[in-house]
Design an enzyme around this catalytic site. Structure first.
Site, PDB file in Angstrom:
ATOM      1  N   PHE A  41       0.905  -1.174  -0.020  1.00 24.50           N
ATOM      2  CA  PHE A  41      -0.054   0.019   0.127  1.00 24.50           C
ATOM      3  C   PHE A  41       0.895   1.283   0.059  1.00 24.50           C
ATOM      4  CE2 PHE A  41      -2.462  -3.156   2.251  1.00 24.50           C
ATOM      5  CZ  PHE A  41      -3.808  -3.224   1.323  1.00 24.50           C
ATOM      6  N   VAL A  46       2.819   4.429   6.820  1.00 24.26           N
ATOM      7  CA  VAL A  46       3.646   3.233   7.317  1.00 24.26           C
ATOM      8  C   VAL A  46       4.687   3.131   6.459  1.00 24.26           C
ATOM      9  CG1 VAL A  46       3.965   0.868   7.901  1.00 24.26           C
ATOM     10  CG2 VAL A  46       1.928   2.100   8.941  1.00 24.26           C
ATOM     11  N   CYS A  47       4.379   3.132   5.032  1.00 28.51           N
ATOM     12  CA  CYS A  47       5.283   2.794   3.925  1.00 28.51           C
ATOM     13  C   CYS A  47       6.096   3.945   3.925  1.00 28.51           C
ATOM     14  CB  CYS A  47       4.470   2.661   2.705  1.00 28.51           C
ATOM     15  SG  CYS A  47       3.667   1.129   2.513  1.00 28.51           S
ATOM     16  N   GLU A  48       5.856   5.201   3.903  1.00 31.65           N
ATOM     17  CA  GLU A  48       6.307   6.409   4.016  1.00 31.65           C
ATOM     18  C   GLU A  48       7.705   6.484   4.820  1.00 31.65           C
ATOM     19  OE1 GLU A  48       4.596  10.176   3.610  1.00 31.65           O
ATOM     20  OE2 GLU A  48       2.770   9.476   2.468  1.00 31.65           O
ATOM     21  N   ALA A  51      10.227   3.591   3.938  1.00 28.32           N
ATOM     22  CA  ALA A  51      11.069   4.136   2.962  1.00 28.32           C
ATOM     23  C   ALA A  51      12.054   5.473   3.514  1.00 28.32           C
ATOM     24  CB  ALA A  51      10.178   4.547   1.720  1.00 28.32           C
TER      25      ALA A  51
END
Length: 72
Positions: A41, A46-48, A51
């Site tokens: 997603f 969370v992904c940001e 990364a």
């Protein structure tokens, strides 16, 4: 296919965005480690954060001869 710790990773061939050449595990084998990071997603907080953490530690990965490949 399950891959366990210490197992040899199966070959993969990924299409990259923005007309880049294809990314193949065989292109790294014997030269660099590869860390595959899956973001199902992308563009969520969370992904940001994940990364950003990878980016902030990029020099450590480079020193360990490790290429990071983010897959979304």
């Amino acid at each position: 296919m399950a891959v366990g710790t210490g197992d040899r990773a199966p070959d993969f061939d990924l299409e990259e965005a923005f007309d880049e050449p294809r990314l193949r595990l065989q292109d790294f084998r014997g030269r660099r480690n590869v860390l595959l990071v899956f973001h199902p997603f992308a563009f969520t907080p969370v992904c940001e954060d994940e990364a950003r953490d990878l980016q902030e530690n990029l020099e450590s990965f480079r020193n360990a001869q490790t290429e990071i490949v983010l897959v979304s």
